[in-house]
Design a protein around this motif. Structure first.
Motif, PDB file in Angstrom:
ATOM      1  N   GLU A  94     -12.847  10.266  22.353  1.00  0.00           N
ATOM      2  CA  GLU A  94     -13.957   9.660  23.090  1.00  0.00           C
ATOM      3  C   GLU A  94     -15.145   9.322  22.186  1.00  0.00           C
ATOM      4  OE1 GLU A  94     -15.527  13.928  24.806  1.00  0.00           O
ATOM      5  OE2 GLU A  94     -13.628  13.049  25.426  1.00  0.00           O
ATOM      6  N   ASP A 101     -17.478   8.737  28.657  1.00  0.00           N
ATOM      7  CA  ASP A 101     -16.361   9.413  29.316  1.00  0.00           C
ATOM      8  C   ASP A 101     -15.952  10.680  28.558  1.00  0.00           C
ATOM      9  OD1 ASP A 101     -15.247   7.278  31.418  1.00  0.00           O
ATOM     10  OD2 ASP A 101     -15.872   6.233  29.605  1.00  0.00           O
ATOM     11  N   ASN A 102     -15.540  11.707  29.323  1.00  0.00           N
ATOM     12  CA  ASN A 102     -15.020  12.933  28.705  1.00  0.00           C
ATOM     13  C   ASN A 102     -13.492  12.885  28.789  1.00  0.00           C
ATOM     14  OD1 ASN A 102     -14.480  15.467  27.717  1.00  0.00           O
ATOM     15  ND2 ASN A 102     -15.984  16.508  29.012  1.00  0.00           N
ATOM     16  N   GLN A 105     -11.416  16.293  28.205  1.00  0.00           N
ATOM     17  CA  GLN A 105     -11.339  17.209  29.343  1.00  0.00           C
ATOM     18  C   GLN A 105     -10.449  16.636  30.439  1.00  0.00           C
ATOM     19  OE1 GLN A 105     -12.702  20.429  29.515  1.00  0.00           O
ATOM     20  NE2 GLN A 105     -11.211  20.433  31.192  1.00  0.00           N
ATOM     21  N   GLU A 210     -14.805  24.537  22.080  1.00  0.00           N
ATOM     22  CA  GLU A 210     -14.613  23.722  23.281  1.00  0.00           C
ATOM     23  C   GLU A 210     -13.149  23.751  23.728  1.00  0.00           C
ATOM     24  OE1 GLU A 210     -15.066  19.035  24.724  1.00  0.00           O
ATOM     25  OE2 GLU A 210     -15.617  19.637  22.678  1.00  0.00           O
TER      26      GLU A 210
END
Length: 422
Positions: A94, A101-102, A105, A210
């Motif tokens: 991204e 936008d993620n 995820q 993350e």
């Protein structure tokens, strides 16, 4: 970096800025067992198709398209004494998108949905989907029979190995598929989720923290692992096993299986790679130059090594009337290798080609992960080998090392597929 999420569940984060995509692979590993191989193959087909949230193939593909054309797939593979079910997702990073936008995820959520929330009704897989994918797998098995080189390869495998687990193809068999029902398959899938050794790989420009936080949400239960050696070694044959089969074929197939006593990344592994390249792995090899080019005895002739099972295979496509000449000249090429009758120039050329293959594989993150996973199967977690070290070990191989490997190669079985003489 390897992180234990739970007993038997490991997350491997591989940060790199080399790729503009992020590759995620989840690998479920279990001991190879003839009675579960086909179930795992069927699951690979089924779970790639839909889920509870995405009940049709169209819905699932639409979800992928919203993630800027992410690619998703499943596969089953055999590594010696282990059988591996893989989920693979490749996403655009991204950081290269103008919008906020993620995608990462979203991709992880997609995998969680597909794996933990399959399309299930009343304790069994959605019947219509199950029947369709079962028919598709049956058609695939039929196609293996139609592809005569694949058929010959699988027939040689069945002849070569004494163990029923090893005889069975990594994609299972049509006979075993008949016994599987939508409810029995879902029951077995619960076993996979709760018992298989799980390795999760994430490669790309990512933050370890993350990624760890995201995958901790997958809630894999701890599992007691059955200790198994990934390597399978075929007992020495008392005599060479041979089988001839007659079918309506234009081009005959003559395949030979050898035991090698060489296994993935043991001390002789690198010499074996050079030996195979010289013997039949590359266009300048003895098999290609002498069996195919010089003597014109084969449409193709090549060799390959399975270093999780200590096996080398020679595959040829020939005129069925010339099988004895082909048999003799292949045996002669092996004797030449065992006697050291090959040039240093050929050795250097083979080493360069092996190194080029290695460097080219670095351009594909999926290939890199597969190599790391194979290393972990062979040597345990935390034993990765750098490309520089791999190259150094190839370069260190001597002529004597190659000759030593060649003399460990013993013919075990031959399979000949040809048309009946008219």
């Amino acid at each position: 970096m390897s992180i234990q999420l739970n007993e038997g569940v490991h997350l491997h984060v591989l940060p790199t800025k080399k790729y503009k995509t992020i590759r995620i692979m989840l690998k479920f590993r279990a001991p190879l067992n003839k009675h579960t191989i086909t179930k795992r193959a069927m699951l690979a087909n089924l779970l790639e198709t839909n889920s509870k949230k995405y009940p049709t193939q169209t819905a699932l593909r639409s979800a992928l398209s919203t993630m800027y054309g992410a690619s998703f797939g499943t596969a089953v593979t055999k590594k010696g004494n282990t059988h591996v079910l893989t989920f693979s997702l490749n996403l655009v990073n991204e950081k290269y998108l103008s919008k906020g936008d993620n995608v990462l995820q979203e991709g992880i959520d997609f995998l969680k949905e597909v794996i933990f929330s399959p399309n299930v009704e009343q304790g069994q897989f959605h019947e219509k989907t199950f029947k369709r994918e079962k028919e598709n797998l049956e058609d695939y098995y039929d196609s293996l029979f139609d592809d005569k080189q694949t058929y010959a390869s699988l027939s040689l495998q069945e002849l070569f190995f004494e163990d029923d687990n090893q005889k069975t193809p990594s994609v299972g068999s049509k006979e075993d598929l008949k016994e599987i029902t939508s409810s029995s398959l879902y029951e077995y899938y619960q076993e996979i989720l709760n018992r298989d050794k799980v390795d999760i790989y994430v490669m790309g420009d990512v933050s370890t923290g993350e990624i760890q936080s995201a995958f901790e949400q997958f809630n894999f239960a701890p599992r007691q692992l059955e200790e198994t050696n990934s390597f399978y070694k075929e007992p020495a044959a008392k005599k060479i096993k041979s089988k001839t089969e007659y079918q309506d074929v234009i081009q005959a197939k003559f395949n030979l299986g050898y035991t090698t006593s060489v296994f993935y990344h043991d001390p002789s592994y690198y010499a074996a790679q050079v030996f195979n390249g010289l013997f039949g792995g590359f266009p300048h090899s003895k098999l290609f130059m002498n069996v195919r080019e010089k003597e014109s005895l084969a449409y193709y002739a090549s060799s390959s090594m399975d270093t999780f099972r200590g096996m080398m295979t020679v595959q040829t496509g020939i005129d069925g009337q010339k099988v004895e000449q082909v048999r003799e000249i292949i045996a002669l090429q092996l004797k030449e290798m065992q006697s050291g009758n090959f040039t240093q120039e050929a050795v250097s050329q083979t080493k360069e080609m092996l190194k080029n293959q290695l460097f080219q594989s670095e351009d594909n993150s999926g290939s890199v992960i597969e190599r790391i996973y194979a290393m972990q199967l062979a040597r345990g977690n935390g034993n990765e080998l750098s490309i520089d070290e791999w190259v150094r070990r190839i370069e260190k191989v001597t002529k004597e090392d190659i000759i030593e490997v060649a003399n460990q190669v013993k013919l075990n079985a031959t399979f000949f597929l040809t048309a009946e003489a008219k």
